[in-house]
Every structure is written in C-alpha cells, then in structure tokens.
Write a protein that holds these residues in place. Structure first.
Motif, PDB file in Angstrom:
ATOM      1  N   CYS A  57     -33.127 -11.316  10.165  1.00  0.00           N
ATOM      2  CA  CYS A  57     -32.453 -11.142   8.892  1.00  0.00           C
ATOM      3  C   CYS A  57     -31.094 -11.818   9.101  1.00  0.00           C
ATOM      4  N   PRO A  58     -30.536 -12.484   8.074  1.00  0.00           N
ATOM      5  CA  PRO A  58     -29.276 -13.187   8.307  1.00  0.00           C
ATOM      6  C   PRO A  58     -28.197 -12.266   8.866  1.00  0.00           C
ATOM      7  N   LYS A  59     -27.330 -12.847   9.666  1.00  0.00           N
ATOM      8  CA  LYS A  59     -26.190 -12.176  10.292  1.00  0.00           C
ATOM      9  C   LYS A  59     -26.585 -11.143  11.343  1.00  0.00           C
ATOM     10  N   THR A 115     -28.812 -14.830  14.584  1.00  0.00           N
ATOM     11  CA  THR A 115     -29.693 -16.001  14.517  1.00  0.00           C
ATOM     12  C   THR A 115     -29.169 -17.154  15.375  1.00  0.00           C
ATOM     13  N   THR A 116     -27.864 -17.397  15.264  1.00  0.00           N
ATOM     14  CA  THR A 116     -27.249 -18.521  15.974  1.00  0.00           C
ATOM     15  C   THR A 116     -27.450 -18.361  17.484  1.00  0.00           C
ATOM     16  N   TRP A 117     -27.263 -17.154  17.934  1.00  0.00           N
ATOM     17  CA  TRP A 117     -27.403 -16.827  19.356  1.00  0.00           C
ATOM     18  C   TRP A 117     -28.850 -16.981  19.797  1.00  0.00           C
ATOM     19  N   SER A 135     -20.883  -8.316   8.834  1.00  0.00           N
ATOM     20  CA  SER A 135     -20.996  -9.742   9.119  1.00  0.00           C
ATOM     21  C   SER A 135     -21.395 -10.515   7.859  1.00  0.00           C
ATOM     22  N   TYR A 161     -29.887  -7.028  19.018  1.00  0.00           N
ATOM     23  CA  TYR A 161     -28.597  -7.676  19.301  1.00  0.00           C
ATOM     24  C   TYR A 161     -27.812  -6.861  20.327  1.00  0.00           C
ATOM     25  N   LYS A 179     -26.556  -7.926  24.102  1.00  0.00           N
ATOM     26  CA  LYS A 179     -25.153  -7.861  24.539  1.00  0.00           C
ATOM     27  C   LYS A 179     -25.040  -7.087  25.842  1.00  0.00           C
ATOM     28  N   PHE A 207     -21.017 -16.135  23.217  1.00  0.00           N
ATOM     29  CA  PHE A 207     -20.121 -16.292  22.069  1.00  0.00           C
ATOM     30  C   PHE A 207     -18.885 -17.101  22.474  1.00  0.00           C
ATOM     31  N   HIS A 260     -20.114 -19.443  11.653  1.00  0.00           N
ATOM     32  CA  HIS A 260     -21.228 -18.795  12.355  1.00  0.00           C
ATOM     33  C   HIS A 260     -20.745 -17.972  13.535  1.00  0.00           C
ATOM     34  N   PHE A 261     -19.456 -18.095  13.841  1.00  0.00           N
ATOM     35  CA  PHE A 261     -18.901 -17.348  14.976  1.00  0.00           C
ATOM     36  C   PHE A 261     -17.678 -16.581  14.484  1.00  0.00           C
ATOM     37  N   ARG A 262     -17.802 -15.302  14.365  1.00  0.00           N
ATOM     38  CA  ARG A 262     -16.655 -14.515  13.889  1.00  0.00           C
ATOM     39  C   ARG A 262     -16.096 -13.713  15.055  1.00  0.00           C
ATOM     40  N   LYS A 263     -16.764 -12.604  15.389  1.00  0.00           N
ATOM     41  CA  LYS A 263     -16.282 -11.800  16.528  1.00  0.00           C
ATOM     42  C   LYS A 263     -17.353 -11.625  17.584  1.00  0.00           C
TER      43      LYS A 263
END
Ligand code: A3P
Length: 324
Positions: A65-67, A70-72, A162, A220, A224, A261, A288-291
């Motif tokens: 699901c978005p956020k 996905t990028t990772w 996010s 996620y 981490k 990240f 695509h990269f916040r925190k």
C-alpha cells in the motif's frame, strides 16, 4: 488486436467514468472500484493489467500500500537480485529506486499494451494493486505461471502520517492541501490511495498464510529492527539465497547499508532529482524520503486521532492473526 484493445480501452473509460468519485487527497480524483480507492489515472492501468498481463513463472511481484516502504522494498529487491553481476547494483546509486522499475500498473495506463518480454528475468513487478485485483493468472495456483509475491506492510498510523505529508508535498497549491484532521477522517473511512489500508493488508496476509511458499509477508517495523534477517529471508524467497561465501564476506550488511534510508536519501539523485509518477505528475525524488522512522505518528497525531485510527485497526484485524 490493436482494434480490439482500442475498444477495450473505450470500455474501461466508460466503466471508470461511472464509478463513485471523490477528490480528497492532493487533488487527484479517487475512484472506488471493487472496494478500493484508486487514483483515477492508475485505475486504467489496473484494469488493463488484469486483461493484458502475461506472467512468467519467474516473475516476482513487490506489493505495498503506498507509503509503507515501497521505495525501500524496491531498492532491496533490486540489489538482492542483481548482486554479483557488475553494473546493475551500482544503478541504485545513480537512479531513484522507482526508476529502476516503476509500478507495473503504470505501464498499462495508455491504450497500447506494453511489451515487457525483454525485461531481464526474474522480472520484478512493483504494484500497489490489492491482491484480489491482481490478474487472475498471477494468483492462480493451478497455473504454471503463478507468481511469487513479496508484500510489505506498515503500521497504519505511520502509513497515514506518511501519506499526509506526501499528498501535501505533491499537491502543488495551497487550496489542495489537506489538514491532518481531514486526513485522519478520510483514512479511517478507508478513503486513502489504494485503501482501505486494512483490507489491502489483510488480503495479502490471508494469502501469505495460505500459500507461504508463494506470498512472503513482511513488516516495515521488522525490517527496521532486523534488516539482515529480513534480507536473508527475501533472498531465499527470491531464489537467490545468501551463500556461505557471501555470509563470510559481509554481503548482507552491505545490502542493508546500500539500501538504508541514510544512504539512499543522501545520494545526489535522490536529493535533487525529479521523476514523473504514474498519474503524470512531476515528483521530487526527495519526497520519497522523509524520516523513515517507526512511530513518527507520535509527532503528528493528537491522542484522539491516534485512538480513532487504533479503534479501526483493532476492529478490522480482530481475529485475523495480523497485528501491528
Ligand atoms: P516516512 O514518511 O514515515 O518518513 P513509500 O516508499 O511506500 O512511498 O513509503 C515512503 C516511506 O518510506 C517514507 O516514510 C519514507 O521516508 C520511507 N523510506 C523511504 N526509503 C526508506 C529506506 N531506505 N528505509 C526506510 N524507510 C524508507
């Protein structure tokens, strides 16, 4: 065949134009299709994908699901898959992970059916499409081309926060910005991109329990906490297990470091680059990269807002075996 596809495209237009519509997030109209809210332009892609996609047994779907990370997930899968061969691995240093492979539905938005046969095997297909709406052929366990799927899920409050920041980041104008109170309201109603997020997660969850050899369900927060264990799991599932030699030479830590990240967000391409997303918007790669933190919702949601989301989560996940 071209004529048939043009007719099918016309049918899709009509079908979509008759669906419930609402623009809540960032000015892109959302359409409700079979229980899920899709950004309108992408829904063309989802419907065409269902009709036209030809799977190969080696295909691996990366679903989120978005956020939710996905990028990772894209970065990790790409590096795991391409390690050992010179070149591709370094692509992650010069390209945003979304440009290594865009979401599969984005290829199918136009009336022409894309030719994906030339993609290197295994083809990594990223998607936000809910499990029940993936092409039949991808899900059919009797079919020789039934595909493997890796799903990455994230705690709903962090996903909401996010999504809120991303939607406002791409909205482009003050009028289309939404408040956190509005975002919480929409999210809890299930009206978020590809939402409801709970149903999105639960469909993949149920399938991962039924067919663990074909659907790998990751979180996620686990990624981490234990990135190396998760990389090993992904590598095994993808048919590229970490070898004894790689264990000895620190390959796993290298993959984790390359996709972290800190590493990715610091790369020039991700600091200053811009890309077009599936809805035809220019998106700064930095968005695509916040925190990239677990529990950042604490900084943004009032206790009442958090309780509201938690109540929905409890209600929806009750008895499913999935917890956050
Ligand atoms: P935050 O907004 O909480 O920081 P997606 O990739 O599905 O759009 O999800 C975006 C979220 O994943 C953002 O979360 C983003 O910061 C985080 N993210 C991006 N790359 C990451 C990475 N390499 N490791 C951990 N989190 C990452």
């Amino acid at each position: 065949e071209k004529y048939e596809e043009a007719v099918a495209y016309q049918h899709r237009r009509e079908e979509i134009s008759n669906l419930p519509v609402d623009s809540g997030w960032g000015n892109i109209p959302g359409r409700l299709y079979k229980g899920f809210w899709f950004p309108e332009p992408i829904l063309y892609g989802v419907l065409s994908l269902r009709r036209n996609f030809r799977p190969a047994p080696s295909d691996i779907f990366l679903a989120t699901c978005p956020k939710s990370g996905t990028t990772w997930l894209k970065a990790l899968a790409f590096v795991i898959c391409s390690r050992g061969s010179n070149g591709p691995q370094s692509m992650i240093l010069s390209r945003n992970p979304h440009d290594c492979y865009p979401n599969i539905e984005n290829f199918y938005i136009k009336p022409q059916v894309p030719d994906l046969d030339a993609m290197p095997s295994p083809r990594l297909m990223a998607t936000h499409t809910p499990y029940s709406l993936l092409p039949e052929s991808v899900r059919d366990e009797e079919s020789p081309s039934c595909c493997r799927i890796i799903y990455l899920c994230r705690e709903p409050k962090d996903t909401l926060v996010s999504t809120y920041h991303f939607a406002n980041g791409i909205s482009g104008s003050d009028e289309s910005m939404i408040s956190m109170a509005e975002a919480v309201e929409l999210f809890c109603k299930g009206h978020s991109p590809y939402g409801p997020v709970w149903e999105h997660q639960l469909e993949y969850w149920a399938e991962s329990r039924r067919r663990p050899d074909k659907v790998l369900f990751l979180k996620y927060e686990d990624l981490k906490a234990e990135p190396e264990a998760n990389v090993r799991m992904m590598a095994r599932f993808m048919g590229r297990p970490i070898t004894a030699e790689e264990e000895a030479d620190g390959t796993v830590a290298e993959i984790v470091g390359l996709c972290s990240f800190e590493k990715l967000s610091g790369l020039e391409v991700n600091r200053v680059g811009v890309r077009m997303n599936g809805s035809g918007r220019a998106i700064k790669n930095s968005l695509h990269f916040r925190k990239g933190k677990v529990g950042d919702w604490r900084e943004h949601l009032s206790p009442e807002m958090a309780d509201k989301v938690d109540a929905v989560t409890r209600d929806k996940l009750n008895g499913t075996g999935l917890s956050h």
